[in-house]
Design an enzyme around this catalytic site. Structure first.
Site, PDB file in Angstrom:
ATOM      1  CG  MET A  32     -13.473  46.402  34.210  1.00 15.65           C
ATOM      2  SD  MET A  32     -15.136  45.795  33.911  1.00 15.65           S
ATOM      3  CE  MET A  32     -15.710  46.974  32.720  1.00 15.65           C
ATOM      4  CG  LEU A  35      -4.859  49.804  30.947  1.00 10.81           C
ATOM      5  CD1 LEU A  35      -3.509  49.739  31.666  1.00 10.81           C
ATOM      6  CD2 LEU A  35      -5.992  50.041  31.954  1.00 10.81           C
ATOM      7  CG  HIS A  39      -7.681  53.199  32.263  1.00 11.85           C
ATOM      8  ND1 HIS A  39      -8.057  52.885  30.982  1.00 11.85           N
ATOM      9  CD2 HIS A  39      -8.691  52.788  33.063  1.00 11.85           C
ATOM     10  CE1 HIS A  39      -9.249  52.302  31.006  1.00 11.85           C
ATOM     11  NE2 HIS A  39      -9.656  52.239  32.250  1.00 11.85           N
ATOM     12  CE  LYS A 151     -16.768  57.831  29.656  1.00 12.82           C
ATOM     13  NZ  LYS A 151     -17.475  56.683  30.199  1.00 12.82           N
ATOM     14  CD  GLN A 155     -17.206  52.547  38.329  1.00  9.64           C
ATOM     15  OE1 GLN A 155     -17.697  51.577  37.787  1.00  9.64           O
ATOM     16  NE2 GLN A 155     -16.009  53.010  37.974  1.00  9.64           N
ATOM     17  CB  VAL A 178      -8.480  62.047  30.357  1.00  8.50           C
ATOM     18  CG1 VAL A 178      -7.487  62.411  29.267  1.00  8.50           C
ATOM     19  CG2 VAL A 178      -7.813  62.119  31.723  1.00  8.50           C
ATOM     20  CB  SER A 187     -14.986  55.524  27.006  1.00 11.03           C
ATOM     21  OG  SER A 187     -15.627  54.278  27.096  1.00 11.03           O
ATOM     22  NE  ARG A 189     -18.981  50.897  28.014  1.00 13.35           N
ATOM     23  CZ  ARG A 189     -19.632  49.751  28.182  1.00 13.35           C
ATOM     24  NH1 ARG A 189     -20.184  49.176  27.158  1.00 13.35           N
ATOM     25  NH2 ARG A 189     -19.713  49.194  29.368  1.00 13.35           N
TER      26      ARG A 189
HETATM   27  O1  PAF Z   1     -14.713  51.516  35.915  1.00 10.64           O
HETATM   28  C1  PAF Z   1     -14.357  50.346  35.697  1.00 10.64           C
HETATM   29  O2  PAF Z   1     -13.489  50.074  34.866  1.00 10.64           O
HETATM   30  C2  PAF Z   1     -15.015  49.212  36.494  1.00 10.64           C
HETATM   31  O3  PAF Z   1     -16.347  49.496  36.725  1.00 10.64           O
HETATM   32  C3  PAF Z   1     -14.272  48.877  37.799  1.00 10.64           C
HETATM   33  C4  PAF Z   1     -14.304  50.040  38.764  1.00 10.64           C
HETATM   34  C5  PAF Z   1     -12.833  48.496  37.494  1.00 10.64           C
HETATM   35  C6  PAF Z   1     -14.941  47.689  38.486  1.00 10.64           C
HETATM   36  O4  PAF Z   1     -14.924  46.554  37.683  1.00 10.64           O
END
Ligand code: PAF
Length: 283
Positions: A32, A35, A39, A151, A155, A178, A187, A189
């Site tokens: 999302m 980065l 990522h 992390k 999910q 990481v 994160s 956030r």
């Molecule tokens: O982990 C994330 O950034 C989101 O949940 C994802 C997997 C890109 C789906 O929107």
């Protein structure tokens, strides 16, 4: 070389069709945006595991159960593209919202069971949003492998189950979390934390590690979790949503580490919700 930024599914399809004709494998890193090094480690894994790499950037409104959280989510497309430069990815897919949710979009992908607990319990609808968008991104990119961070361990399990149940021919690869030097899990956030919030957030890792060690030496989880709750609040967390020990495979709750397990913690500080998890070996 700067990777092309694609916003239309037709452009993405043209590219992936050509790659498949040339027998190239495709790796996708769904994100999302905003980065960070977490990522970047997924991108490195994708570069090592596939011939062509696509990074997707889409802030998915359907996975936010809190409108304020969606509004505050950082959007940094230009910086994100710059951060990807050194990795020489092959495409950055930043779909126009209508490519993901066209007018009249009426389908929800819902994974039962795994989504009833933890994030599913505290963020109703979240995993339906994740499973729906990830199913679309898998089908749109036609990737052979997809890379997700541990992390967001729950999910990762949900996405893996979704791909398996829907026979989407993709391998879902989990990559280690990481961390900052302080131990704080990276994160997007974290950008919203004050200096004091960052200090508090870093305490969580130490409290979690101590808890993991105690569980691995055979102690019962419930008493330890109550103490960890107190310790997290004393460290400065304003809310502790859950501290749970669960089977690493099935996510069923455990009272002892009698099989490979995972410790999961969700907390709030500075008005920011932070989740983390650690592996727990059999006691
Ligand atoms: O982990 C994330 O950034 C989101 O949940 C994802 C997997 C890109 C789906 O929107």
């Amino acid at each position: 070389m700067t990777a092309p930024i694609l916003r239309k599914l037709s452009d993405l399809r043209a590219l992936t069709a050509a790659w498949h004709r040339d027998n190239k494998t495709i790796g996708v890193v769904p994100t999302m945006g905003a980065l960070h090094q977490g990522h970047q480690s997924l991108v490195e894994a994708a570069k090592a595991g596939a011939d062509r790499v696509i990074v997707t950037i889409f802030v998915n409104p359907k996975q936010f159960n809190n409108p304020e959280d969606l509004a505050n989510y950082p959007r940094t497309e230009f910086e994100d593209a710059e951060k990807l430069d050194p990795f020489q990815v092959d495409a950055i897919y930043v779909p126009d919202p209508a490519e993901i949710y066209p007018q009249g979009f009426a389908t929800t992908v819902s994974v039962a069971g795994l989504t009833d607990v933890m994030e599913g319990e505290f963020r109703p609808g979240h995993f339906d949003g994740v499973a729906t968008v990830v199913a679309k991104l898998f089908l749109q990119t036609q990737a052979d492998r997809a890379y997700f961070g541990e992390k967001d361990y729950q999910q990762l399990m949900v996405v893996r189950r979704m791909a398996r149940d829907l026979d989407i021919p993709i391998e879902v690869v989990g990559c280690p979390t990481v961390r900052e030097a302080s131990g704080l899990a990276m994160s997007s956030r974290n950008q919203r934390l004050s200096a004091d919030g960052l200090r508090v957030a870093a305490e969580k890792h130490h409290i979690m590690r101590a808890l993991v060690q105690a569980v691995q030496s055979g102690a019962a989880f419930d008493t330890l979790a109550a103490q960890a709750d107190t310790d997290l609040r004393s460290a400065g967390f304003t809310e502790v949503e859950y501290i749970q020990l669960r089977c690493a495979e099935t996510l069923e709750p455990l009272t002892h580490a009698d099989r490979p397990a995972r410790l999961f913690v969700a907390t709030w500080v500075d008005g920011v919700r932070l989740i983390d998890n650690l592996p727990v070996s059999r006691a």
